[in-house]
Design an enzyme around this catalytic site. Sequence first.
Site, mmCIF file in Angstrom:
data_model
loop_
_atom_site.group_PDB
_atom_site.id
_atom_site.type_symbol
_atom_site.label_atom_id
_atom_site.label_comp_id
_atom_site.label_asym_id
_atom_site.label_seq_id
_atom_site.Cartn_x
_atom_site.Cartn_y
_atom_site.Cartn_z
ATOM 1 N N ALA A 317 0.836 -1.202 0.000
ATOM 2 C CA ALA A 317 0.000 0.000 0.000
ATOM 3 C C ALA A 317 0.868 1.249 0.000
ATOM 4 O O ALA A 317 1.976 1.248 0.565
ATOM 5 C CB ALA A 317 -0.916 -0.004 1.222
ATOM 6 N N GLY A 319 2.485 4.753 1.022
ATOM 7 C CA GLY A 319 2.754 5.304 2.341
ATOM 8 C C GLY A 319 3.947 4.650 3.007
ATOM 9 O O GLY A 319 4.554 3.705 2.479
ATOM 10 N N GLY A 322 4.597 0.356 7.834
ATOM 11 C CA GLY A 322 4.123 0.327 9.204
ATOM 12 C C GLY A 322 5.020 -0.491 10.107
ATOM 13 O O GLY A 322 5.544 -1.536 9.693
ATOM 14 N N MET A 323 5.191 -0.025 11.337
ATOM 15 C CA MET A 323 6.013 -0.755 12.297
ATOM 16 C C MET A 323 5.233 -1.848 13.011
ATOM 17 O O MET A 323 5.809 -2.779 13.559
ATOM 18 C CB MET A 323 6.611 0.215 13.313
ATOM 19 C CG MET A 323 7.662 1.129 12.736
ATOM 20 S SD MET A 323 8.477 2.151 13.994
ATOM 21 C CE MET A 323 7.209 3.375 14.276
ATOM 22 N N LYS A 338 -4.625 -5.225 6.414
ATOM 23 C CA LYS A 338 -3.632 -5.035 7.464
ATOM 24 C C LYS A 338 -3.458 -6.330 8.255
ATOM 25 O O LYS A 338 -4.441 -6.896 8.744
ATOM 26 C CB LYS A 338 -4.056 -3.912 8.417
ATOM 27 C CG LYS A 338 -4.102 -2.533 7.771
ATOM 28 C CD LYS A 338 -4.443 -1.461 8.806
ATOM 29 C CE LYS A 338 -4.332 -0.070 8.219
ATOM 30 N NZ LYS A 338 -4.617 0.984 9.231
ATOM 31 N N ASP A 373 -13.774 2.512 9.860
ATOM 32 C CA ASP A 373 -14.398 1.283 10.340
ATOM 33 C C ASP A 373 -13.583 0.106 9.812
ATOM 34 O O ASP A 373 -13.651 -0.240 8.631
ATOM 35 C CB ASP A 373 -15.841 1.202 9.834
ATOM 36 C CG ASP A 373 -16.606 0.037 10.450
ATOM 37 O OD1 ASP A 373 -16.088 -0.587 11.384
ATOM 38 O OD2 ASP A 373 -17.734 -0.232 9.980
#
Length: 571
Positions: A317, A319, A322-323, A338, A373
């Site tokens: 994705a 961006g 993510g950690m 995710k 959501d």
Amino acid sequence: MIDDRPIAHTAAETIYAGFERYNAAFREITASSRRRFETRDWHGARHDAIARIDLYDQDIAQCIADLQALLGDALKDTTVWSAAKKRYAEMLGEAIDRELFKTYFNSLSRRIFGTVGVNPDIEFVAVDLGPVDHVHQQVSINRYPFDGALGATCRRLLEDYSVNAPWQDLGDCAAYVHQELRRQLAAHGGTGAIEHFELVEPLFFRHTRAFIVGRIELVEGQVPLMIALVHTEAGVAVDRVLTSPDAASILFSYSRSYFHADLETVGDTVVFLRKILPSKPIEEIYAALGRAKQGKTERYRGLYRHLNRSHDRFVTAPGAKGMVMAVFTLRDYDVVFKVIRDHFAHPKTVTHQDVLDNYRMVFNHNRAGRLVDAQEFKNLIFDRRRFDPEVLEELVSECANSVSRDGNQLIIHHLYIERQLRPLNLYLRDIDEWETRRVAIDYGNAIKDLARTDIFTGDMLLKNFGVSRHGRVIFYDYDELCRVTECRFRRMPKPRYAEEELSSEIWFEVAPEDVFPEQFLSFFGLTGLALEVFRKHHSDLLTPRFWKETQRRLRAGEIVDVPPYVGGRYP
């Protein structure tokens, strides 16, 4: 061979009765929203919203216990379940909401058997069919033919939607609706283009507001009609009139909590709403009506329908990486996936359970139009050849606790699916000066809206916020969020001597709940014009005063409802 049909038929009847029990309880809670609005019982309304969300899992647990008592050792007998499924389908017949019944059956089956992927023998699968394709019944509506007297029509419809509480000034409210319709319909040919109004019978309640929901049929086409009602100390009043598709879509947004509308049937309402919300995915309409499980079912169906009809590949994705989560998407499908990583990179201190708890808290919380959501899924199977190599490698190597392989299949045992947003840090790179000003202001508004509903995002970096297609700034990274009332907002201590001032280490005591608003700008990531605009409009966020005052209001029990529109007549 033992004839299992009698016990299977009884099992089907037990499941059918279970859904009817759940649905009756769902409607009972929903119906109470009218009384909450009439009596201005906002805390009761909040309690009802949480209770209704929790109701599904509670009833599934009860039904499983009922089936265990009935079936005993046959609880996990697929032959019995297959026969029960057939009988259950016969019992549903042509019911408008039979898809809701089927989702309930599937929830039971999947929990009892721990199904990985799908098992068509013991659950209902209909990837190629729409859930309301069979619905031809007109939703129950109030219809108002237009005879040229718009003011009288506005007053009549407001009277029809009166509640058991006095109007603040019915004449003024009718005049306001009249005025707004004349103004807003000017681009559609004025009021002379109106043929009639169609409004769904029950009011739609959410937090401290009620909404009249419907559409205006014009000579050529239609427009939505949403009338927002508030109940002030002086009485009930119209706060806003909305007739644009974008405004209607925002009202039913995936970033807002679910409506409470006491509907006799759901499918026909979904059909009606789809006509005035053409860009809204059907799963989001179901969820907006409080049918979150059906929303999940439709998201699953939509996803696999897309995969079956395309060659779309799963890619990383857009961006920053993510950690806590591995995040991927499909090139031509507007959601992100995710998966929780096995280990979190420094300086993250949250645990796997913390992340699960935070996502659950958001699911139950007033999302105020600022929280996505996120739908939780378990044991989904994908063709691993549909994944770009780097995504596959990341999932297998860094998310092994949630992912496994079986030949060409990739099994994801736990993941969240959300609507895709453009990360705010990337969005700011590609916009002009006017939009930069607007979005910098809305970024601060998002932080304030969340704070007023008792949410502190924790990590307020730009990369953790996204921009919707309507231009709204929305938060989507939940691993560090907590309640504002759990924090201790402090001023930065002043150094007592030169060594402390020059020290690169923290020289004063800091507790886990301590927050220093004066430091926010050092890690927000704002620069240039965006930083200048943020300072001008939201300097109050950079001192403890705003946060402590917000805490005081929250602890005093004040309910702040963030309206899903701008320009309301009442604060």
